[in-house]
Design a protein around this motif. Structure first.
Motif, PDB file in Angstrom:
ATOM      1  N   ALA A   1       0.842  -1.206   0.000  1.00  0.00           N
ATOM      2  CA  ALA A   1       0.000   0.000   0.000  1.00  0.00           C
ATOM      3  C   ALA A   1       0.877   1.257   0.000  1.00  0.00           C
ATOM      4  O   ALA A   1       0.587   2.225  -0.694  1.00  0.00           O
ATOM      5  CB  ALA A   1      -0.912   0.011   1.212  1.00  0.00           C
ATOM      6  N   GLY A   2       1.977   1.234   0.752  1.00  0.00           N
ATOM      7  CA  GLY A   2       2.897   2.374   0.774  1.00  0.00           C
ATOM      8  C   GLY A   2       3.547   2.609  -0.570  1.00  0.00           C
ATOM      9  O   GLY A   2       3.704   3.742  -1.014  1.00  0.00           O
ATOM     10  N   LYS A   3       3.881   1.534  -1.282  1.00  0.00           N
ATOM     11  CA  LYS A   3       4.474   1.666  -2.609  1.00  0.00           C
ATOM     12  C   LYS A   3       3.467   2.254  -3.592  1.00  0.00           C
ATOM     13  O   LYS A   3       3.815   3.074  -4.430  1.00  0.00           O
ATOM     14  CB  LYS A   3       4.949   0.313  -3.114  1.00  0.00           C
ATOM     15  N   ALA A   4       2.205   1.836  -3.473  1.00  0.00           N
ATOM     16  CA  ALA A   4       1.163   2.351  -4.364  1.00  0.00           C
ATOM     17  C   ALA A   4       0.958   3.851  -4.143  1.00  0.00           C
ATOM     18  O   ALA A   4       0.800   4.614  -5.096  1.00  0.00           O
ATOM     19  CB  ALA A   4      -0.145   1.596  -4.150  1.00  0.00           C
ATOM     20  N   VAL A   5       0.985   4.283  -2.892  1.00  0.00           N
ATOM     21  CA  VAL A   5       0.808   5.701  -2.580  1.00  0.00           C
ATOM     22  C   VAL A   5       1.999   6.494  -3.122  1.00  0.00           C
ATOM     23  O   VAL A   5       1.830   7.561  -3.697  1.00  0.00           O
ATOM     24  CB  VAL A   5       0.657   5.916  -1.053  1.00  0.00           C
TER      25      VAL A   5
END
Length: 110
Positions: free
Chosen positions: A102-106
């Protein structure tokens, strides 16, 4: 920080702080050099100005609400109950990978 992703126009910030633009601009540049804020150029009412964003955010409990250990069906039977270790718990490993993804997507969308 209270305005989050909206930020605030520099001119509005000066009014709230009762500072003149010269004094405010110097303060903003110091904060930007220290990495505490970010500025984005914006056209507002036909004039170029900057919108100021705080880089720090308020901490919330949202990031850990769904930690599997809190609602694990192995509570009391977990051999690693005294050590939270993703190397020994598949549930915790999957949860941590989900947060990382999720952090990579953000980061990609920013």
């Amino acid at each position: 920080m209270e305005l989050g992703d909206m930020g605030i126009l520099q001119s509005e910030l000066w009014r709230k702080l009762t500072a003149d633009s010269r004094e405010g601009s110097r303060a903003i540049l110091r904060l930007e050099r220290k990495g505490l804020i970010a500025r984005k150029k914006e056209l507002h009412d036909g004039r170029w100005t900057y919108r100021v964003f705080a880089k720090r955010r308020y901490a919330t409990i949202d990031s850990i609400l769904d930690i599997p250990c809190a609602f694990c069906d192995l509570v009391g039977n977990c051999p690693q109950a005294w050590i939270l270790n993703p190397n020994k718990c598949d549930h915790l490993t999957k949860w941590m990978h989900g947060i990382a993804d999720a952090g990579k997507a953000v980061a990609k969308s920013a």
